[in-house]
Write a protein that holds these residues in place. Structure first.
Motif, PDB file in Angstrom:
ATOM      1  N   ASP A  30       0.813  -1.225   0.122  1.00  0.00           N
ATOM      2  CA  ASP A  30       0.066   0.104   0.137  1.00  0.00           C
ATOM      3  C   ASP A  30       0.896   1.228  -0.078  1.00  0.00           C
ATOM      4  OD1 ASP A  30      -2.256   1.777   0.192  1.00  0.00           O
ATOM      5  OD2 ASP A  30      -2.304   1.591   2.362  1.00  0.00           O
ATOM      6  N   GLU A  32       0.067   4.371   0.494  1.00  0.00           N
ATOM      7  CA  GLU A  32       0.024   5.337   1.724  1.00  0.00           C
ATOM      8  C   GLU A  32       0.670   4.635   2.836  1.00  0.00           C
ATOM      9  OE1 GLU A  32      -2.152   6.390  -1.364  1.00  0.00           O
ATOM     10  OE2 GLU A  32      -2.982   4.423  -0.430  1.00  0.00           O
ATOM     11  N   ASP A  63      -7.068   3.981  -4.704  1.00  0.00           N
ATOM     12  CA  ASP A  63      -7.971   3.115  -4.048  1.00  0.00           C
ATOM     13  C   ASP A  63      -8.724   3.477  -2.644  1.00  0.00           C
ATOM     14  OD1 ASP A  63      -5.443   3.392  -2.970  1.00  0.00           O
ATOM     15  OD2 ASP A  63      -4.900   1.572  -2.700  1.00  0.00           O
ATOM     16  N   ASN A  64      -8.573   4.818  -2.520  1.00  0.00           N
ATOM     17  CA  ASN A  64      -9.287   5.287  -1.298  1.00  0.00           C
ATOM     18  C   ASN A  64     -10.142   6.295  -1.573  1.00  0.00           C
ATOM     19  OD1 ASN A  64      -7.671   4.142   1.105  1.00  0.00           O
ATOM     20  ND2 ASN A  64      -6.104   4.857  -0.398  1.00  0.00           N
ATOM     21  N   ASP A  98      -7.946  13.718   1.001  1.00  0.00           N
ATOM     22  CA  ASP A  98      -7.864  12.165   0.122  1.00  0.00           C
ATOM     23  C   ASP A  98      -6.438  11.673   0.568  1.00  0.00           C
ATOM     24  OD1 ASP A  98      -7.672   9.958  -1.734  1.00  0.00           O
ATOM     25  OD2 ASP A  98      -9.072  11.141  -2.871  1.00  0.00           O
ATOM     26  N   PRO A  99      -6.838  10.331   1.233  1.00  0.00           N
ATOM     27  CA  PRO A  99      -5.480   9.420   1.615  1.00  0.00           C
ATOM     28  C   PRO A  99      -4.610   9.312   0.528  1.00  0.00           C
ATOM     29  CG  PRO A  99      -7.383   8.778   2.613  1.00  0.00           C
ATOM     30  CD  PRO A  99      -8.000   9.501   1.482  1.00  0.00           C
ATOM     31  N   ASP A 100      -5.283   9.239  -0.894  1.00  0.00           N
ATOM     32  CA  ASP A 100      -4.345   9.104  -2.028  1.00  0.00           C
ATOM     33  C   ASP A 100      -3.918  10.448  -2.590  1.00  0.00           C
ATOM     34  OD1 ASP A 100      -5.050   6.252  -2.493  1.00  0.00           O
ATOM     35  OD2 ASP A 100      -7.142   6.953  -3.189  1.00  0.00           O
ATOM     36  N   HIS A 152     -14.208   8.155  -6.886  1.00  0.00           N
ATOM     37  CA  HIS A 152     -15.070   7.913  -5.649  1.00  0.00           C
ATOM     38  C   HIS A 152     -15.461   9.522  -5.442  1.00  0.00           C
ATOM     39  CE1 HIS A 152     -11.542   5.096  -5.375  1.00  0.00           C
ATOM     40  NE2 HIS A 152     -12.642   4.163  -5.290  1.00  0.00           N
TER      41      HIS A 152
END
Length: 215
Positions: A30, A32, A63-64, A98-100, A152
């Protein structure tokens, strides 16, 4: 030739095939959590041995989901004939992230802002107030804001609370000093607790009767 990982694989994340040299991941990687791994690989062909440092860099994937919680805009409109105090610039921004890290967010009002009382920058999330609010009328409104990263989308409730502040209110106000406090921490989530605490020590007062002018 025989291959093996001799450094950098603790805890065991990668596996190196001893005969083919094929490197595989034993766990889901991952970006992150960790963006790069560094291992040392050894190749042996007796009696010769050679080592090389291998950098494994992950590519960020979308992906988040963006993160957005309900938030409140408090506008204390100071009504006076002496000067204009209406804010014409940016007063804040939609509290989304956003975590991405490589994602670009887009901000929109889904509904509740049909009168354009709140002006939203769709690229930055910056918020301005419409000059239509520059009057002597209190207002409460609820809107829905959505944030998208292109794949998203999430939505949250934005509440607008306009309170009229007069010279008489200022003349009867008090100043409180709080230790180890800063604006962001006070506004979220301590403001509601503070209003309730002040109202509790004032006879017959409710939290909505307490107005915070400035922080």
């Amino acid at each position: 030739i025989m291959y093996q990982i001799v450094e950098g694989n603790i805890p065991e994340v990668f596996q190196l095939d001893i005969f083919s040299g094929e490197l595989t991941a034993l766990v889901d990687l991952d970006y992150e959590s960790k963006a790069e791994y560094v291992i040392v690989v050894q190749a042996t062909s007796a009696p010769l041995v050679s080592r090389a440092t291998v950098h494994i860099k992950l590519v960020d994937q979308n992906d988040n989901l963006p993160v957005l919680k309900n938030f409140l805009i408090i506008f204390n409109n100071y009504v006076t004939n002496k000067s204009s105090s209406f804010p014409t610039g940016v007063i804040g921004r939609v509290p989304a992230h956003d975590p991405d890290v490589s994602d670009t967010l887009r901000y929109t009002f889904e509904h509740g802002n049909e009168l354009d009382l709140v002006i939203l920058n769709s690229s930055t999330g910056e918020i301005r107030l419409s000059s239509a609010l520059d009057n002597n009328r209190p207002l409460e409104a609820t809107m829905t804001v959505s944030v998208s990263d292109g794949v998203h989308s999430v939505a949250a409730q934005c509440s607008l609370q306009v309170t009229i502040v007069t010279d008489d209110m200022l003349a009867n106000s008090i100043t409180l000093r709080l230790a180890d406090m800063w604006q962001e921490r006070f506004l979220s989530p301590l403001l509601a607790l503070f209003l309730g605490g002040v109202a509790a020590v004032l006879p017959g007062a409710a939290p909505e009767d307490v107005v915070v002018f400035n922080i």
